[in-house]
Design a protein around this motif. Structure first.
Motif, PDB file in Angstrom:
ATOM      1  N   PHE A  51       0.961  -1.280  -0.150  1.00 46.90           N
ATOM      2  CA  PHE A  51      -0.129   0.118   0.072  1.00 46.90           C
ATOM      3  C   PHE A  51       0.921   1.295   0.206  1.00 46.90           C
ATOM      4  O   PHE A  51       0.493   2.220  -0.590  1.00 46.90           O
ATOM      5  CB  PHE A  51      -0.933   0.016   1.158  1.00 46.90           C
ATOM      6  N   TYR A  54      -2.714  -0.135  -6.515  1.00 48.07           N
ATOM      7  CA  TYR A  54      -3.646  -0.136  -5.864  1.00 48.07           C
ATOM      8  C   TYR A  54      -4.572  -1.410  -6.155  1.00 48.07           C
ATOM      9  O   TYR A  54      -4.994  -2.118  -5.488  1.00 48.07           O
ATOM     10  CB  TYR A  54      -4.578   1.050  -5.714  1.00 48.07           C
ATOM     11  N   THR A 112      -7.003   1.068   1.004  1.00 47.51           N
ATOM     12  CA  THR A 112      -6.833   1.088  -0.449  1.00 47.51           C
ATOM     13  C   THR A 112      -7.923   1.346  -1.698  1.00 47.51           C
ATOM     14  O   THR A 112      -7.817   2.465  -2.500  1.00 47.51           O
ATOM     15  CB  THR A 112      -6.283  -0.496  -0.755  1.00 47.51           C
TER      16      THR A 112
END
Length: 422
Positions: A227, A246, A263
């Protein structure tokens, strides 16, 4: 890894030696002091001393003292008390390693002031401290805790920058003297976070990638590191790369709910705000879809509710926007951004009094909220109150977040010219 600590018996002997001086009388006094010190050692059994000898800073973050390590925590507290007593009676004249080990104990107990004090004593007494990887790692952890990680994106203070530099230096020295250090993954992860906060994105990416490929344990999961890598691309305005990163992360099996929620939140908001990701209709539809899925993973995220409200507002779904903003207020601490957006929505619906109250809530929560001051000034202008509008515009220009100071300054001058009593 070799511990930098020493047993209490060794420390006591060293303390007794350091207290010795020339002359029979002084030797007797030193021996007496040593005997007093030895009285403290029966508090720790031989097994406890052996256990303490194996403890150093590398256990930080992995020894869950508050969950399943009550026995270890009790032992560390006992050891700290005993070491403090030894040092006090010896008037600080003990082997440097005792301070190093005391620093480790306090670090594991998350008593950062005492850990820093002990590490600094070791640093001042040990000329070749730089050979001790466990010491440098522990010192880096303390600096990291205090000043290193200033994020989100607010420029760090000079004090925080100094703390970051000290933490970075300590961690880099660990990797230099011991490339196979057992917590190298942890170091790379933290260096990634610090360089990210310092906007050194190239260094940040390098260390996150090194942490990602390392198979050793880390207090951040691989998904969390992924992330951060995706977010690095986003804040560098590499939006296509961020989108791919992502979306790739979302394909991960058994993705933790919080990582999934965050996310989706970032992916949705990025589509709402970045023009190059498609036409407005497609982007807004995808953004709303992502934010709704984010809220399925974490229904209590005030930030996701706020972003969803902004998306609904932009496509004219007023009622849905109001509901989302209210949910945001209910789910999180009061936010100036949310109240400002509510004010805009009320103003668009020709409800000036409701808008006024919302803007006032926003500036009360954050007196430097430039957007709220500007919107409040516009509202006052539309209601024929130029003097109040001028005050609001001036407050907006004083904010570091103001992006159109020149235009506002020009507007203020025009209003002052047409309102001489202002």
């Amino acid at each position: 890894m070799k511990s930098c600590g020493v047993s209490l018996n060794v420390a006591a002997s060293a303390t007794a030696r350091s207290l010795s001086a020339a002359g029979d009388e002084e030797n007797k006094m030193a021996a007496g002091n040593a005997n007093e010190i030895e009285e403290d050692f029966p508090k720790l059994t031989a097994q406890e001393r052996e256990s303490l000898f194996e403890i150093d800073s590398s256990l930080f973050g992995f020894q869950r003292l508050h969950e399943d390590g009550a026995r270890t925590k009790a032992l560390l507290l006992k050891a700290v008390s005993c070491y403090d007593s030894v040092i006090l009676k010896a008037e600080g004249k003990v082997e440097p390693e005792m301070f190093c080990q005391l620093g480790h104990f306090n670090l594991l107990l998350e008593d950062y002031p005492k850990a820093l004090s002990a590490y600094q004593r070791y640093y001042s007494l040990k000329s070749d401290y730089w050979k001790n990887a466990a010491f440098l790692y522990g010192l880096g952890m303390v600096y990291f805790h205090y000043n290193a990680f200033q994020w989100p994106v607010q420029p760090p203070s000079s004090e925080a920058q100094a703390g970051q530099r000290r933490a970075i230096k300590a961690f880099q020295e660990v990797l230099y003297i011991d490339p196979s250090f057992s917590r190298a993954t942890e170091i790379h992860m933290r260096l990634g976070l610090m360089f990210k906060g310092n906007t050194d994105y190239e260094s940040s990416l390098k260390h996150f990638q090194l942490a990602l490929i390392d198979s050793n344990p880390c207090t951040l999961s691989k998904a969390e590191i992924q992330f951060h890598i995706a977010h690095l691309y986003e804040i560098q305005k590499k939006f296509r790369a961020a989108k791919e990163a992502y979306e790739s992360l979302l394909q991960t099996e058994n993705l933790p709910a919080q990582v999934k929620a965050t996310t989706l939140q970032q992916l949705g908001w990025m589509h709402h705000t970045v023009e190059q990701l498609g036409d407005k209709g497609t982007k807004d539809s995808y953004a709303i879809q992502c934010l709704q899925k984010s809220l399925e993973a974490d229904p209590n995220s005030g930030q996701s509710w706020y972003f969803l409200g902004r998306c609904y507002s932009s496509i004219g779904k007023v009622q849905d926007a109001f509901i989302s903003y209210r949910q945001s207020i209910d789910k999180s601490e009061a936010s100036a951004d949310t109240w400002c957006s509510i004010g805009v929505l009320y103003q668009q619906q020709n409800q000036p009094m409701d808008a006024l109250q919302a803007y006032i809530c926003a500036v009360q929560l954050d007196h430097s909220h430039a957007a709220a001051w500007m919107d409040l000034g516009t509202l006052y202008e539309s209601c024929g109150q130029p003097h109040d509008a001028i005050k609001c515009y001036i407050n907006a220009t004083r904010s570091k977040a103001c992006t159109n100071t020149a235009a506002l300054t020009h507007r203020i001058k025009l209003l002052q010219k047409n309102s001489p009593k202002a």
